[in-house]
Scaffold this active site. Structure first.
Site, mmCIF file in Angstrom:
data_model
loop_
_atom_site.group_PDB
_atom_site.id
_atom_site.type_symbol
_atom_site.label_atom_id
_atom_site.label_comp_id
_atom_site.label_asym_id
_atom_site.label_seq_id
_atom_site.Cartn_x
_atom_site.Cartn_y
_atom_site.Cartn_z
ATOM 1 N N THR A 1 67.041 65.376 51.947
ATOM 2 C CA THR A 1 68.265 64.793 52.519
ATOM 3 C C THR A 1 68.195 64.641 54.027
ATOM 4 O OG1 THR A 1 69.625 65.712 50.771
ATOM 5 C CG2 THR A 1 70.763 65.188 52.800
ATOM 6 N N GLN B 1 69.398 86.593 33.993
ATOM 7 C CA GLN B 1 70.272 85.487 34.425
ATOM 8 C C GLN B 1 71.057 85.896 35.675
ATOM 9 O OE1 GLN B 1 72.628 84.131 31.016
ATOM 10 N NE2 GLN B 1 70.811 84.254 29.730
ATOM 11 N N CYS B 2 71.122 87.203 35.950
ATOM 12 C CA CYS B 2 71.767 87.671 37.189
ATOM 13 C C CYS B 2 70.822 87.417 38.353
ATOM 14 C CB CYS B 2 72.014 89.180 37.147
ATOM 15 S SG CYS B 2 73.232 89.690 35.976
ATOM 16 N N THR C 1 67.036 81.517 46.748
ATOM 17 C CA THR C 1 67.515 80.684 45.658
ATOM 18 C C THR C 1 68.516 79.716 46.260
ATOM 19 O OG1 THR C 1 67.366 82.543 44.127
ATOM 20 C CG2 THR C 1 68.840 80.780 43.482
ATOM 21 N N THR D 1 66.249 70.340 49.771
ATOM 22 C CA THR D 1 66.712 71.694 49.447
ATOM 23 C C THR D 1 66.565 72.030 47.954
ATOM 24 O OG1 THR D 1 68.961 70.855 49.193
ATOM 25 C CG2 THR D 1 68.390 71.784 51.329
ATOM 26 N N ASP D 2 66.557 70.982 47.104
ATOM 27 C CA ASP D 2 66.607 71.255 45.659
ATOM 28 C C ASP D 2 65.491 72.193 45.188
ATOM 29 O OD1 ASP D 2 68.853 69.735 45.458
ATOM 30 O OD2 ASP D 2 67.881 67.982 44.579
ATOM 31 N N ASP E 1 62.123 62.957 47.423
ATOM 32 C CA ASP E 1 63.253 63.798 47.036
ATOM 33 C C ASP E 1 62.580 65.030 46.426
ATOM 34 O OD1 ASP E 1 66.417 63.279 45.710
ATOM 35 O OD2 ASP E 1 65.192 64.975 45.095
ATOM 36 N N SER E 2 63.006 66.219 46.789
ATOM 37 C CA SER E 2 62.213 67.384 46.386
ATOM 38 C C SER E 2 62.268 67.650 44.893
ATOM 39 C CB SER E 2 62.609 68.623 47.175
ATOM 40 O OG SER E 2 63.817 69.160 46.698
ATOM 41 N N SER E 3 63.165 66.965 44.166
ATOM 42 C CA SER E 3 63.107 67.135 42.709
ATOM 43 C C SER E 3 61.841 66.483 42.147
ATOM 44 C CB SER E 3 64.365 66.596 42.042
ATOM 45 O OG SER E 3 64.735 65.381 42.618
HETATM 46 N N1 ASP Z 1 67.857 65.872 46.466
HETATM 47 C C1 ASP Z 1 67.569 66.371 47.790
HETATM 48 C C2 ASP Z 1 66.184 66.980 47.791
HETATM 49 O O1 ASP Z 1 66.013 68.091 47.394
HETATM 50 C C3 ASP Z 1 68.583 67.369 48.207
HETATM 51 C C4 ASP Z 1 68.397 67.906 49.610
HETATM 52 O O2 ASP Z 1 67.458 67.672 50.310
HETATM 53 O O3 ASP Z 1 69.289 68.657 50.020
HETATM 54 O O4 ASP Z 1 65.252 66.316 48.192
#
Ligand code: ASP
Length: 339
Positions: free
Chosen positions: A14, A274-275, A166, A90-91, A58-60
């Site tokens: 982002t 899961q915690c 996380t 951030t993802d 995009d980090s996804s």
């Molecule tokens: N979809 C974005 C990514 O991880 C989200 C971000 O950067 O905050 O690339």
């Protein structure tokens, strides 16, 4: 005195995205625009060189091949810079930070990841402060040695050990948490490092490790889950490592069917809660104890992200050696486990 040199590597996210005017969705844009958005960088007391991915991601879309690409870039430049800053979405930032922490063993320079929730071009962006402070931290020396000797994430006034983080919010600027380990620094008027928590330089030679096998299977348990189906889906999946996402300190709805299955397969089962905060203690309750007896490995207080990445590295390295896998998984490589 010579100014410290920082290598800034832009991978996407982002922080460097722009709004597509037709669809109103965010997509990555050219890195030159990123630096021109932050002229303050020129005032920092360090020399900054930049490298940008030709196609920002995009980090996804980031995977183990990208971790290797980032790692190779840092390794190639390791001797020429005092610190490294990686701009990253951030993802999946926590996964990349974990991966780099295992790839660069005996690190003696800072590798700081950062990004933002709002693009740099937007008026209220959090990206500017994140970027400027990440670079300042990466260039910090004390007695001619870097203050930070590890892979960390800097985000919204806090520096965290990367493999302890996380992503917890898709809205708040305060997007990351490190539940099981204190922050390495808090940033206000000053940058206050928590020296007791920072990894120390161990004066060993840098060991650059790479190679990941992504075949990991994850099973999320919920009340009422049909165990027969769980067993069927684990059987039909070729992955050697199965992460069981359990409740609390490592408990599952355990019965003969599951115990017999766990005892009968060659797969490696990991117990991850899961915690997000706390640790796995399979001995605490009967339900967890039965898992332990069936050979399931409790992962102590490692994050799910770290367990996945470390497992990917270890199955690639020791594909046939379950004991070695378990031994190294439960040993600290880069401060990912509380002893
Ligand atoms: N979809 C974005 C990514 O991880 C989200 C971000 O950067 O905050 O690339």
């Amino acid at each position: 005195m010579k100014k410290p040199k920082v290598l800034l590597l832009y991978t996407g996210g982002t922080i460097g995205m722009i709004e597509n005017p037709l669809e109103l969705s965010l997509k990555p844009f050219n890195f030159d625009q990123v630096t021109s958005e932050v002229p303050e960088l020129n005032k920092l007391n360090c020399t900054i060189e930049t490298i940008a991915f030709e196609n920002p991601l995009d980090s996804s879309n980031i995977n183990f091949e990208t971790w290797t690409k980032i790692g190779d870039e840092i390794f190639k430049n390791y001797d020429y810079f005092d610190g490294f800053v990686i701009l990253h979405g951030t993802d999946t930032m926590s996964y990349t930070a974990s991966a780099l922490s295992f790839m660069f063993q005996n690190l003696t320079k800072p590798i700081i990841l950062t990004g933002s929730q709002l693009p740099l071009g937007q008026v209220r962006t959090d990206g500017k402060e994140n970027l400027i402070t990440a670079i300042e931290i990466a260039s910090k020396n004390w007695n001619n040695s870097p203050v930070v000797n590890e892979v960390a994430i800097y985000f919204e006034n806090q520096l965290f050990r990367g493999n302890r983080t996380t992503k917890v919010s898709s809205d708040d600027f305060d997007a990351f948490k490190s539940y099981n380990f204190p922050s390495l620094a808090e940033v206000g008027v000053k940058i206050n490092f928590n020296h007791n928590y920072l990894l120390k330089n161990n004066f060993k030679e840098l060991n650059y490790v790479k190679g990941f096998d992504p075949s990991i299977n994850i099973v999320f348990f919920y009340p009422g889950i049909i165990i027969k189906n769980v067993i069927k889906s684990i059987r039909s999946n070729s992955s050697k490592v199965v992460v069981l996402l359990s409740y609390g300190s490592g408990n599952l709805p355990i019965g003969n069917e599951l115990v017999e299955f766990l005892n009968s397969t060659e797969k490696i089962f990991l117990n991850v809660s899961q915690c997000k905060a706390g640790k796995i203690e399979q001995e605490k309750y009967e339900t967890g104890m039965q898992l332990k007896k069936a050979g399931v490995i409790g992962v102590k207080d490692m994050t799910l992200e770290t367990v996945i990445v470390k497992s990917m590295l270890l199955i690639n390295k020791y594909p046939l050696d379950k004991d070695k896998f378990a031994n190294i998984l439960l040993s600290n490589i880069a401060g990912e486990i509380t002893e």
